[in-house]
Design an enzyme around this catalytic site. Structure first.
Site, PDB file in Angstrom:
ATOM      1  N   GLY B 340     -40.905 -71.037 -43.281  1.00 35.27           N
ATOM      2  CA  GLY B 340     -39.944 -70.155 -43.067  1.00 35.27           C
ATOM      3  C   GLY B 340     -39.500 -69.886 -41.521  1.00 35.27           C
ATOM      4  O   GLY B 340     -38.424 -69.614 -41.423  1.00 35.27           O
ATOM      5  N   GLU B 363     -18.706 -91.979 -34.892  1.00 32.68           N
ATOM      6  CA  GLU B 363     -18.438 -93.385 -34.850  1.00 32.68           C
ATOM      7  C   GLU B 363     -17.585 -93.235 -33.682  1.00 32.68           C
ATOM      8  O   GLU B 363     -16.473 -92.768 -33.587  1.00 32.68           O
ATOM      9  CB  GLU B 363     -17.830 -93.952 -35.976  1.00 32.68           C
ATOM     10  CG  GLU B 363     -18.864 -94.675 -36.571  1.00 32.68           C
ATOM     11  CD  GLU B 363     -19.380 -95.853 -35.954  1.00 32.68           C
ATOM     12  OE1 GLU B 363     -20.540 -96.220 -36.415  1.00 32.68           O
ATOM     13  OE2 GLU B 363     -18.712 -96.487 -35.319  1.00 32.68           O
TER      14      GLU B 363
HETATM   15  C1  LIG Z   1     -34.543 -66.600 -45.054  1.00 27.97           C
HETATM   16  C2  LIG Z   1     -35.846 -66.086 -45.725  1.00 27.97           C
HETATM   17  C3  LIG Z   1     -36.121 -65.113 -46.565  1.00 27.97           C
HETATM   18  C4  LIG Z   1     -37.302 -64.925 -47.107  1.00 27.97           C
HETATM   19  N1  LIG Z   1     -37.327 -63.849 -47.855  1.00 27.97           N
HETATM   20  C5  LIG Z   1     -38.524 -63.559 -48.257  1.00 27.97           C
HETATM   21  C6  LIG Z   1     -38.776 -62.293 -49.357  1.00 27.97           C
HETATM   22  O1  LIG Z   1     -38.033 -61.694 -49.703  1.00 27.97           O
HETATM   23  N2  LIG Z   1     -40.072 -61.812 -49.313  1.00 27.97           N
HETATM   24  C7  LIG Z   1     -41.207 -62.547 -49.037  1.00 27.97           C
HETATM   25  O2  LIG Z   1     -42.407 -62.088 -49.114  1.00 27.97           O
HETATM   26  N3  LIG Z   1     -41.271 -63.590 -48.005  1.00 27.97           N
HETATM   27  C8  LIG Z   1     -39.946 -63.925 -47.682  1.00 27.97           C
HETATM   28  N4  LIG Z   1     -39.730 -65.064 -46.889  1.00 27.97           N
HETATM   29  C9  LIG Z   1     -40.960 -65.965 -46.627  1.00 27.97           C
HETATM   30  C10 LIG Z   1     -41.000 -67.286 -47.074  1.00 27.97           C
HETATM   31  O3  LIG Z   1     -41.680 -67.132 -48.479  1.00 27.97           O
HETATM   32  C11 LIG Z   1     -42.267 -68.019 -46.583  1.00 27.97           C
HETATM   33  O4  LIG Z   1     -41.414 -68.270 -45.358  1.00 27.97           O
HETATM   34  C12 LIG Z   1     -42.746 -69.210 -46.995  1.00 27.97           C
HETATM   35  O5  LIG Z   1     -43.718 -69.019 -48.078  1.00 27.97           O
HETATM   36  C13 LIG Z   1     -43.503 -70.071 -45.983  1.00 27.97           C
HETATM   37  O6  LIG Z   1     -44.587 -69.537 -45.379  1.00 27.97           O
HETATM   38  P1  LIG Z   1     -44.316 -69.649 -43.786  1.00 27.97           P
HETATM   39  O7  LIG Z   1     -43.049 -69.637 -43.285  1.00 27.97           O
HETATM   40  O8  LIG Z   1     -45.507 -68.544 -43.194  1.00 27.97           O
HETATM   41  O9  LIG Z   1     -44.786 -71.015 -43.544  1.00 27.97           O
HETATM   42  P2  LIG Z   1     -46.550 -71.469 -43.402  1.00 27.97           P
HETATM   43  O10 LIG Z   1     -47.264 -71.013 -44.538  1.00 27.97           O
HETATM   44  O11 LIG Z   1     -46.916 -71.288 -42.054  1.00 27.97           O
HETATM   45  O12 LIG Z   1     -46.348 -73.218 -43.673  1.00 27.97           O
HETATM   46  C14 LIG Z   1     -45.830 -73.972 -42.667  1.00 27.97           C
HETATM   47  C15 LIG Z   1     -45.936 -75.250 -43.314  1.00 27.97           C
HETATM   48  O13 LIG Z   1     -47.217 -75.706 -43.796  1.00 27.97           O
HETATM   49  C16 LIG Z   1     -47.561 -75.964 -44.961  1.00 27.97           C
HETATM   50  N5  LIG Z   1     -48.621 -75.800 -45.712  1.00 27.97           N
HETATM   51  C17 LIG Z   1     -49.037 -74.293 -45.845  1.00 27.97           C
HETATM   52  N6  LIG Z   1     -50.322 -74.478 -46.132  1.00 27.97           N
HETATM   53  C18 LIG Z   1     -50.367 -75.840 -46.994  1.00 27.97           C
HETATM   54  C19 LIG Z   1     -51.536 -76.436 -47.671  1.00 27.97           C
HETATM   55  N7  LIG Z   1     -52.557 -75.603 -48.150  1.00 27.97           N
HETATM   56  N8  LIG Z   1     -51.067 -77.763 -47.829  1.00 27.97           N
HETATM   57  C20 LIG Z   1     -50.355 -78.352 -47.389  1.00 27.97           C
HETATM   58  N9  LIG Z   1     -49.305 -77.812 -46.486  1.00 27.97           N
HETATM   59  C21 LIG Z   1     -49.234 -76.501 -46.295  1.00 27.97           C
HETATM   60  C22 LIG Z   1     -46.038 -75.563 -45.552  1.00 27.97           C
HETATM   61  O14 LIG Z   1     -45.499 -76.160 -46.717  1.00 27.97           O
HETATM   62  C23 LIG Z   1     -45.109 -75.466 -44.308  1.00 27.97           C
HETATM   63  O15 LIG Z   1     -44.540 -76.779 -44.603  1.00 27.97           O
HETATM   64  C24 LIG Z   1     -38.390 -65.632 -46.531  1.00 27.97           C
HETATM   65  C25 LIG Z   1     -38.296 -66.489 -45.729  1.00 27.97           C
HETATM   66  C26 LIG Z   1     -37.139 -66.781 -45.241  1.00 27.97           C
HETATM   67  C27 LIG Z   1     -36.849 -67.991 -44.123  1.00 27.97           C
END
Ligand SMILES: Cc1cc2nc3c(=O)[nH]c(=O)nc-3n(C[C@H](O)[C@H](O)[C@H](O)COP(=O)(O)OP(=O)(O)OC[C@H]3O[C@@H](n4cnc5c(N)ncnc54)[C@H](O)[C@@H]3O)c2cc1C
Ligand SMILES: Cc1cc2nc3c(=O)[nH]c(=O)nc-3n(C[C@H](O)[C@H](O)[C@H](O)COP(=O)(O)OP(=O)(O)OC[C@H]3O[C@@H](n4cnc5c(N)ncnc54)[C@H](O)[C@@H]3O)c2cc1C
Lengths: 410, 368
Positions: B340, B363
């Site tokens: 995110g 291009e």
């Molecule tokens: C526009 C927007 C709206 C949102 N709205 C909400 C909302 O309304 N409510 C809410 O609670 N959240 C919300 N979110 C948060 C969203 O759900 C999180 O961003 C998402 O769950 C990913 O978490 P993170 O960004 O912390 O990434 P991280 O968990 O830090 O992950 C980073 C990367 O590592 C990968 N990864 C993590 N763990 C593992 C693993 N065990 N194995 C392999 N790969 C892994 C992930 O796939 C990702 O590619 C929102 C985010 C955005 C951008």
């Protein structure tokens, strides 16, 4: 100074081998694919004489060391040569006699005396093979988990265990086939983990070593893939490669693994040869049907075939350049662990995709056993598996770019 | 004999540009994108690196180091590593100087090149693309017609970098040969040419810091001396030089995204480990590293052929296709690694992705 042109000397090698590939390998490729476990003795004897006399062929890299003027482009030349031979037929290339992987290990880790004793066999009148036996039923990618043991007993090592998937294990291990040898990985001390792993040279026909079977395979069928059983197989003490000491660190294991830095680009080159065979075939077929490949044309004007072809071509060339770079670094004495894995990972994947796409483009012609295309697709796939699978090579790349040890990323 | 190492002079150029991209360009990347404005002090500093002047012969006031596609690719990659828009801005003058150097008459060289050897950034540009889905650089609809001793230019171009300030434009137009067919021809026209209307600043998904505009030519008179020579081969060569430069920039953007994602992944923790220790992430990063190298090797191959004056259409076309696709894949994966957070404009990866998206479309637009 950047230069993408092969030296005239390497080009000459390539041209010679192209003749061999086209006139001696292609015509028998289908036949030996169908008659899986038969050996192409005429081809074998002919190439043995040829490589002895002209110094060309895949074994050259290990002979050169004893020659007065070492070849400054040895690894690159080998890659170019192997691409050409594999363009002819990857199975026949793998089945060719010569030092192969076992010889590479002796070259990398053997004492001067061992090199003389074992590598001189490749200068003889009769074809000789060597092989490398690491893989076991319970240990493939995780080669540190091997169970075969070597126990010291007086002035012998005693080997016990089972090795599978040993390329040319039959030709190198059966004395009726050749006066060859097999380099066998075994542990002298299980509790020491990686540090306890050593490699041993086992001569063809050593009592206690049985060739249990040769696998039936999807492709590269003319190359034998043997199962070897060691039951109290006794070999002289001086047939251990490197030092018998078990070091406190796993440096020794790293040394064994370093052989792969030399052999992975060669496997990549072989892969590229198969891919190029398929690509050349598609190109010829398109030409025959007056379908042009219009380089420089705006993207929306290209047909789907043109796009596919261009993607295949660019990917194959990318793999080739990564391979040449890894070999070139080796020739300059630079560490190429990262680059060798990049070459192998890219080439293994690309040729798998390129040959599959070629079969698709050619439709019923591609699928037919009348032509070689379907065979190339079957042959290509092995390159994504041996000498480290796609995943294992990606892991090596990842460790290197992230600075992680094998403990931190596995 | 195969060699993948830059020569000493090229390494020196690279080192200079590397630190400029890291210390000067990168810190401005986000703000320039948000504001659609590159600080003029930064542009002036970039000018002082001499990237434009260096390739112009001494007789016209330059440093006389000569023009090489490989050196150009090295410079383009490193600048684009800093920021793509800023890189394109800094190199835009080469859109005029390189074609004039290679295909201009002596008179044209004498009148044009000295302008680019002064102390101040000299804005110039090329008008190649047209606002049509079926645009093809080799068959432009912008037309050049013989008119007595001179020519008239009609048509419309888009995505012209620095359209707002460039004092000269290299325009690619279809020159009709009287039989209805036409072939592409490069002409140089001044900003003040009557009949030339410069449109408003374009609004694009990426490259937001780079000012691009449309140009409309309505019966612009072009003196004969303003046509470049070289025949059909000239346009083919220019197109290939541009493809190489674009590929090199794609390498720069992809590498920037890879580095960013790798550093983040080694720091970010999830499920009790840094995410770089998860194979799903580690393998994406490994693939990026491998493809960045592959892109560069293909790009340099095309550049090497161009430097040997050989036809590099196949190599340049394949390198450009490959680089455009990989830059998109790599920047997308980089954003994915940040999860995110990658989607939020606090981080640069979303900018890298928006910018990378331009390569497939561009291009004939870029920097030689
Ligand atoms: C526009 C927007 C709206 C949102 N709205 C909400 C909302 O309304 N409510 C809410 O609670 N959240 C919300 N979110 C948060 C969203 O759900 C999180 O961003 C998402 O769950 C990913 O978490 P993170 O960004 O912390 O990434 P991280 O968990 O830090 O992950 C980073 C990367 O590592 C990968 N990864 C993590 N763990 C593992 C693993 N065990 N194995 C392999 N790969 C892994 C992930 O796939 C990702 O590619 C929102 C985010 C955005 C951008
Ligand atoms: C025709 C042929 C010839 C061969 N020649 C030789 C030879 O001459 N000498 C020799 O010693 N061996 C040889 N091999 C063996 C070959 O090297 C192994 O097959 C290969 O290393 C994979 O081991 P495995 O088959 O046990 O697969 P496994 O190790 O069981 O792997 C199964 C799958 O899991 C994946 N995997 C394993 N570990 C990981 C991990 N840590 N992370 C992510 N994915 C993982 C692999 O990539 C693979 O996709 C040959 C094999 C064949 C088929």
């Amino acid at each position: 100074m950047i230069d993408y042109e092969l030296s005239p000397d390497i080009v000459a090698t390539r041209e010679q081998l192209h003749m061999l590939a086209e006139h001696a390998m292609r015509p028998i490729a289908r036949d030996y694919d169908e008659r899986e476990h038969e050996k192409p003795w005429d081809f074998i004897n002919m190439t043995w004489q040829l490589s002895k006399n002209s110094g060309i062929g895949p074994g050259r890299e290990n002979r050169d060391k004893t020659e007065p003027r070492p070849d400054a482009e040895r690894n690159l030349r080998t890659c170019v040569a192997v691409e050409e031979l594999s363009w002819g037929d990857a199975g026949l290339y793998l089945a060719m006699p010569g030092p192969g992987l076992g010889g590479a290990a002796v070259m990398a880790a053997g004492t001067p005396e061992q090199k003389e004793r074992f590598l001189s066999r490749f200068k003889g009148e009769k074809a000789v093979w060597s092989a490398m036996a690491i893989t076991e039923p319970g240990a493939g990618s995780d080669s540190a988990a091997i169970q075969t043991t070597a126990v010291r007993d007086g002035d012998h090592w005693v080997l016990n265990g089972t090795k599978i998937f040993c390329t040319s294990g039959l030709m190198a291990g059966d004395p009726s086939k050749s006066n060859g040898f097999i380099v066998v990985w075994a542990t002298v001390d299980r509790s020491a983990g990686r540090a306890g792993i050593k490699s041993f040279i086992v001569n063809a026909g050593t009592p206690g070593m049985t060739i249990a079977k040769c696998e039936d395979k999807m492709g590269i069928r003319v190359s034998d893939t043997a199962t070897l059983i060691f039951e109290d197989c006794r070999i002289p003490l001086d047939q251990i490669l490197g030092s018998p000491e078990v070091p406190k660190t796993s440096e020794g294991f790293k040394g064994v693994m370093a052989t792969f830095d030399a052999t992975r680009p060669i496997v990549a080159a072989s892969a590229i040869g198969v891919g190029r065979a398929a690509l050349d075939f598609v190109r010829e077929e398109l030409k025959r049907q007056n379908i042009p490949i219009r380089y420089g044309t705006a993207v929306h004007k290209l047909t789907a075939i043109e796009r596919d072809f261009m993607d295949m071509e660019a990917n194959l060339q990318a793999a080739r350049l990564l391979t040449w770079r890894a070999a070139w670094m080796m020739d300059r004495g630079q560490r190429n662990n990262l680059e060798a894995s990049m070459a192998k990972a890219k080439a293994g994947l690309v040729v798998t995709q390129v040959t599959q796409k070629a079969v698709e483009i050619l439709g019923p012609l591609g699928y037919s056993r009348e032509l070689l295309l379907e065979k190339w697709m079957r042959d290509a796939k092995i390159n994504d598996i041996f000498e480290g699978t796609q995943q294992i090579n990606m892991m090596i790349i990842a460790r290197r770019i992230l600075g992680y040890s094998s403990k931190e990323l596995s | 004999m195969i060699n993948f190492e830059l020569d000493q002079e090229q390494q020196l150029i690279r080192d200079t540009v590397v630190s400029f991209a890291r210390d000067e360009i990168r810190p401005h990347a986000r703000e320039a994108d948000e504001k659609g404005l590159i600080p003029s002090a930064l542009i002036q500093k970039g000018w002082e690196l001499g990237l434009v002047q260096s390739i112009i012969p001494e007789e016209f006031g330059g440093f006389g180091n000569g023009h090489s596609a490989i050196s150009g690719a090295v410079v383009a990659e490193e600048l684009a590593y800093g920021d793509l828009s800023i890189a394109m801005h800094l190199l835009a003058p080469r859109l005029v100087t390189v074609p004039v150097l290679e295909f201009g008459s002596d008179a044209l060289k004498r009148s044009v090149l000295p302008r680019f050897c002064g102390d101040r950034f000299e804005p110039a540009s090329a008008a190649v693309m047209e606002p049509r889905m079926d645009f093809d650089a080799l068959t432009p609809t912008t037309s050049l017609k013989r008119d007595g001793d001179d020519y008239t230019l009609n048509g419309e171009k888009c995505l012209v970098p620095l359209g707002n300030e460039a004092r000269q434009f290299l325009v690619i137009a279809g020159l009709s040969n009287g039989t209805g067919a036409s072939h592409p021809q490069a002409v140089l026209i001044d900003r003040e040419t009557p009949g030339l209307t410069i449109g408003d600043r374009e609004r694009n998904m990426g490259l937001k810091a780079l000012a691009t505009t449309r140009l409309v030519f309505d019966g612009c008179k072009v003196p004969r001396e303003q046509l470049l020579g070289g025949g059909d081969g000239a346009i083919a060569r220019l197109a290939n030089l541009w493809r190489v430069a674009q590929s090199a920039m794609a390498v720069g953007v992809a590498r920037a995204a890879f580095d960013y994602a790798r550093d983040y992944a080694k720091d970010r923790r999830a499920f009790g480990q840094v995410i770089a220790q998860k194979q799903a992430i580690a393998f994406m990063l490994a693939d990026m590293a491998m493809e960045v190298d592959a892109m560069r090797l293909l790009t340099w191959e095309a550049a090497w052929k161009l430097d040997r004056n050989e036809d590099a259409t196949r190599e340049a076309h394949l390198a450009k296709r490959y680089a455009a696709e990989m830059a998109l894949k790599i920047t997308d994966n980089a954003l994915q690694v940040l999860g995110g957070h990658g989607y939020i404009r606090d981080h640069l990866v979303e900018l890298f992705l928006r910018n990378a998206r331009s390569f497939a479309m561009l291009e004939g637009f870029a920097i030689a």
